[in-house]
Design a protein around this motif. Structure first.
Motif, PDB file in Angstrom:
ATOM      1  N   LYS A  86       0.812  -1.218   0.000  1.00 45.48           N
ATOM      2  CA  LYS A  86       0.000   0.000   0.000  1.00 45.48           C
ATOM      3  C   LYS A  86       0.844   1.267   0.000  1.00 45.48           C
ATOM      4  O   LYS A  86       0.295   2.365  -0.085  1.00 45.48           O
ATOM      5  CB  LYS A  86      -0.929  -0.001   1.213  1.00 45.48           C
ATOM      6  CG  LYS A  86      -2.029  -1.046   1.128  1.00 45.48           C
ATOM      7  CD  LYS A  86      -3.011  -0.910   2.273  1.00 45.48           C
ATOM      8  CE  LYS A  86      -4.147  -1.924   2.127  1.00 45.48           C
ATOM      9  NZ  LYS A  86      -5.147  -1.777   3.208  1.00 45.48           N
ATOM     10  N   ASP A  89       3.319   4.844  -4.663  1.00 46.18           N
ATOM     11  CA  ASP A  89       2.631   5.992  -5.251  1.00 46.18           C
ATOM     12  C   ASP A  89       2.812   5.939  -6.762  1.00 46.18           C
ATOM     13  O   ASP A  89       3.926   6.027  -7.269  1.00 46.18           O
ATOM     14  CB  ASP A  89       3.215   7.297  -4.695  1.00 46.18           C
ATOM     15  CG  ASP A  89       2.489   8.531  -5.239  1.00 46.18           C
ATOM     16  OD1 ASP A  89       1.523   8.370  -6.008  1.00 46.18           O
ATOM     17  OD2 ASP A  89       2.911   9.646  -4.896  1.00 46.18           O
ATOM     18  N   GLY A  92      -1.155   9.257  -8.932  1.00 42.01           N
ATOM     19  CA  GLY A  92      -2.521   9.785  -8.890  1.00 42.01           C
ATOM     20  C   GLY A  92      -3.428   8.865  -8.110  1.00 42.01           C
ATOM     21  O   GLY A  92      -3.174   7.660  -7.976  1.00 42.01           O
ATOM     22  N   LYS A  93      -4.520   9.415  -7.595  1.00 40.38           N
ATOM     23  CA  LYS A  93      -5.422   8.658  -6.731  1.00 40.38           C
ATOM     24  C   LYS A  93      -6.054   7.475  -7.463  1.00 40.38           C
ATOM     25  O   LYS A  93      -6.144   6.369  -6.919  1.00 40.38           O
ATOM     26  CB  LYS A  93      -6.511   9.584  -6.198  1.00 40.38           C
ATOM     27  CG  LYS A  93      -7.412   8.934  -5.167  1.00 40.38           C
ATOM     28  CD  LYS A  93      -8.440   9.915  -4.615  1.00 40.38           C
ATOM     29  CE  LYS A  93      -7.759  10.961  -3.751  1.00 40.38           C
ATOM     30  NZ  LYS A  93      -8.771  11.861  -3.097  1.00 40.38           N
ATOM     31  N   MET A  94      -6.472   7.672  -8.706  1.00 43.11           N
ATOM     32  CA  MET A  94      -7.148   6.599  -9.437  1.00 43.11           C
ATOM     33  C   MET A  94      -6.201   5.461  -9.794  1.00 43.11           C
ATOM     34  O   MET A  94      -6.556   4.282  -9.630  1.00 43.11           O
ATOM     35  CB  MET A  94      -7.801   7.158 -10.712  1.00 43.11           C
ATOM     36  CG  MET A  94      -8.985   8.066 -10.442  1.00 43.11           C
ATOM     37  SD  MET A  94     -10.282   7.268  -9.462  1.00 43.11           S
ATOM     38  CE  MET A  94     -10.793   5.982 -10.592  1.00 43.11           C
ATOM     39  N   ASN A  96      -3.430   4.744  -8.251  1.00 47.77           N
ATOM     40  CA  ASN A  96      -3.069   4.093  -6.987  1.00 47.77           C
ATOM     41  C   ASN A  96      -4.142   3.078  -6.591  1.00 47.77           C
ATOM     42  O   ASN A  96      -3.835   1.969  -6.144  1.00 47.77           O
ATOM     43  CB  ASN A  96      -2.901   5.126  -5.870  1.00 47.77           C
ATOM     44  CG  ASN A  96      -1.626   5.932  -5.994  1.00 47.77           C
ATOM     45  OD1 ASN A  96      -0.737   5.592  -6.770  1.00 47.77           O
ATOM     46  ND2 ASN A  96      -1.528   7.008  -5.235  1.00 47.77           N
ATOM     47  N   LYS A  97      -5.402   3.476  -6.768  1.00 47.99           N
ATOM     48  CA  LYS A  97      -6.518   2.594  -6.438  1.00 47.99           C
ATOM     49  C   LYS A  97      -6.503   1.361  -7.336  1.00 47.99           C
ATOM     50  O   LYS A  97      -6.716   0.234  -6.873  1.00 47.99           O
ATOM     51  CB  LYS A  97      -7.839   3.354  -6.596  1.00 47.99           C
ATOM     52  CG  LYS A  97      -9.056   2.572  -6.176  1.00 47.99           C
ATOM     53  CD  LYS A  97     -10.315   3.424  -6.283  1.00 47.99           C
ATOM     54  CE  LYS A  97     -11.557   2.640  -5.886  1.00 47.99           C
ATOM     55  NZ  LYS A  97     -12.785   3.471  -6.008  1.00 47.99           N
TER      56      LYS A  97
END
Length: 198
Positions: A86, A89, A92-94, A96-97
């Motif tokens: 986890k 990086d 970006g958030k998407m 990473n998800k």
């Protein structure tokens, strides 16, 4: 920093190749990590490339390892290393998800490596080869990884690239925009580690 949370850190012991001698007695050494180390997972799709960088602050400053020397290799015992999945990086958030969904980090929060053996290389003095078990999502595969070592005023440096196919771990690359964007199953783990050995 978390103790034992170190991916590929076991390869740091390649430095012993600069001065190893035959000795079948088990040995223990401590590896101290220095600034400037990095670990990246690189991949690509049919439209672009991506890079996920591990937060090195989540790793331990030092690692205790045990090994037995011979003329041709270092045989490691109890060198079970862990990557906190986890803590990558990807920019970006998407993405990473998507990366965490791919690795199913809720069920399998860690990537485990077991360093089995480090052998001398027949190519050049600063190149060696490591045999490593990689455990992702409960599936284990064994890899031979070429490693390059060097010395500097600050200590020792080691770098290399481990290429693997995520299909070997029963992982399916994500597809975007109704399958128009397809991610390649082949990824590379690119590492540069700076360290000192006690």
């Amino acid at each position: 920093m978390k103790v034992t949370h170190l991916f590929i850190g076991s390869f740091l012991l390649m430095s012993f190749l600069f001065s190893w001698r035959f000795n079948s007695t088990p040995k223990t050494s401590t590896v101290f990590f220095c600034e400037g180390s990095s670990l990246k997972i690189k991949g690509s799709s049919n439209v672009n490339k991506f890079e996920c960088v591990l937060d090195m602050n989540t790793l331990s400053d030092e690692l205790l390892v045990s090994y037995i020397e011979s003329e041709d290799y270092l045989n490691f015992t109890n060198t079970n290393l862990v990557i906190p999945a986890k803590h990558f990086d990807c920019g970006g958030k998407m993405i990473n998800k998507d990366f965490q969904k791919l690795l199913n980090t809720d069920e399998f929060p860690e990537i485990r490596l077991v360093l089995k053996k480090v052998m001398k290389s027949n190519i050049t003095e600063d190149c060696t080869e490591a045999i490593v078990d990689v455990l992702i999502c409960g599936i284990k595969n064994t890899y031979s990884v070429p490693i390059t070592t060097s010395k500097s005023i600050e200590g020792n440096n080691i770098n290399g690239v481990l290429a693997l196919n995520i299909n070997d771990f029963s992982l399916e690359p994500p597809k975007k925009m109704l399958g128009v964007i397809k991610v390649s199953p082949v990824i590379e783990i690119d590492f540069l580690l700076n360290f000192k050995v006690d």
